[in-house]
Write a protein that holds these residues in place. Sequence first.
Motif, mmCIF file in Angstrom:
data_model
loop_
_atom_site.group_PDB
_atom_site.id
_atom_site.type_symbol
_atom_site.label_atom_id
_atom_site.label_comp_id
_atom_site.label_asym_id
_atom_site.label_seq_id
_atom_site.Cartn_x
_atom_site.Cartn_y
_atom_site.Cartn_z
ATOM 1 N N MET A 26 0.845 -1.201 0.000
ATOM 2 C CA MET A 26 0.000 0.000 0.000
ATOM 3 C C MET A 26 0.877 1.247 0.000
ATOM 4 O O MET A 26 1.847 1.328 0.746
ATOM 5 N N LEU A 27 0.488 2.222 -0.842
ATOM 6 C CA LEU A 27 1.212 3.483 -0.944
ATOM 7 C C LEU A 27 0.292 4.637 -0.577
ATOM 8 O O LEU A 27 -0.878 4.656 -0.980
ATOM 9 N N PRO A 28 0.826 5.626 0.150
ATOM 10 C CA PRO A 28 0.029 6.822 0.411
ATOM 11 C C PRO A 28 -0.103 7.641 -0.865
ATOM 12 O O PRO A 28 0.849 7.787 -1.635
ATOM 13 N N HIS A 35 0.186 13.377 -5.354
ATOM 14 C CA HIS A 35 1.510 12.759 -5.221
ATOM 15 C C HIS A 35 1.420 11.404 -4.524
ATOM 16 O O HIS A 35 0.755 11.268 -3.508
ATOM 17 N N ARG A 36 2.076 10.390 -5.110
ATOM 18 C CA ARG A 36 2.238 9.087 -4.454
ATOM 19 C C ARG A 36 3.653 9.048 -3.929
ATOM 20 O O ARG A 36 4.587 9.445 -4.613
ATOM 21 N N PHE A 37 3.816 8.509 -2.735
ATOM 22 C CA PHE A 37 5.146 8.540 -2.145
ATOM 23 C C PHE A 37 5.380 7.334 -1.249
ATOM 24 O O PHE A 37 4.490 6.560 -0.944
ATOM 25 N N PHE A 38 6.608 7.193 -0.862
ATOM 26 C CA PHE A 38 7.056 6.206 0.098
ATOM 27 C C PHE A 38 8.202 6.877 0.839
ATOM 28 O O PHE A 38 8.995 7.577 0.229
ATOM 29 N N MET A 39 8.264 6.899 2.012
ATOM 30 C CA MET A 39 7.961 6.190 3.215
ATOM 31 C C MET A 39 6.589 6.630 3.732
ATOM 32 O O MET A 39 6.228 7.796 3.587
ATOM 33 N N PRO A 40 5.917 5.703 4.399
ATOM 34 C CA PRO A 40 4.646 6.077 5.016
ATOM 35 C C PRO A 40 4.839 7.174 6.053
ATOM 36 O O PRO A 40 5.771 7.128 6.854
ATOM 37 N N CYS A 44 1.721 14.630 3.230
ATOM 38 C CA CYS A 44 2.381 14.598 1.929
ATOM 39 C C CYS A 44 3.698 15.377 1.992
ATOM 40 O O CYS A 44 3.709 16.527 2.443
ATOM 41 N N PRO A 45 4.799 14.795 1.533
ATOM 42 C CA PRO A 45 6.070 15.519 1.558
ATOM 43 C C PRO A 45 6.171 16.603 0.483
ATOM 44 O O PRO A 45 7.079 17.420 0.519
ATOM 45 N N ARG A 46 5.212 16.628 -0.451
ATOM 46 C CA ARG A 46 5.232 17.643 -1.509
ATOM 47 C C ARG A 46 4.439 18.894 -1.111
ATOM 48 O O ARG A 46 4.917 20.001 -1.238
ATOM 49 N N LEU A 52 -4.648 12.046 2.968
ATOM 50 C CA LEU A 52 -4.002 10.884 2.357
ATOM 51 C C LEU A 52 -4.976 9.736 2.177
ATOM 52 O O LEU A 52 -5.839 9.496 3.019
ATOM 53 N N HIS A 53 -4.798 9.035 1.075
ATOM 54 C CA HIS A 53 -5.569 7.836 0.763
ATOM 55 C C HIS A 53 -4.549 6.753 0.444
ATOM 56 O O HIS A 53 -3.544 7.021 -0.213
ATOM 57 N N TRP A 54 -4.793 5.554 0.881
ATOM 58 C CA TRP A 54 -3.855 4.464 0.668
ATOM 59 C C TRP A 54 -4.349 3.594 -0.471
ATOM 60 O O TRP A 54 -5.482 3.118 -0.454
ATOM 61 N N THR A 55 -3.498 3.402 -1.476
ATOM 62 C CA THR A 55 -3.874 2.631 -2.655
ATOM 63 C C THR A 55 -2.849 1.516 -2.890
ATOM 64 O O THR A 55 -1.661 1.691 -2.614
#
Length: 136
Positions: A26-28, A35-40, A44-46, A52-55
């Motif tokens: 799952m990605l935030p 923006h999709r990102f990793f680390m949880p 949002c880091p942007r 946030l939604h987890w997909t």
Amino acid sequence: MNLLPAPPVNADNRPYRDGASAGRLMLPHCGACGHRFFMPRYQCPRCWSNDLHWTPASGRATIHSYCIVRRAALPAFADRVPYVLALIDLAEGPRMMSQILGENALQAHIGAAVELCFETCADGAQLPQFRLVHHG
């Protein structure tokens, strides 16, 4: 091979850890800027939104960079050496670090296609990892 200790669960990574337990990476995904990102994390880091939604990620990825670890930094990894630690570019965009698993892991190279797999930790938790994709 010894089982790895499970990573800690906290409020920021609970959807990620719950997804892994269900066999999904799952990605935030930020509802404000897309923006999709990793680390949880909790925002949002942007754009710093907490919408946030987890997909689920597809599990398809390529190796951005890697190293072969020949001396374990922790006792839990001692019976794994040599092993491959890689930066993985997910098809969805984010980059994450993972161990490359499988008998052919030492054949890893930059640009190699990898696919999601899961490793069971000492407490039964599932840890997202990757393995090389076999062609042909």
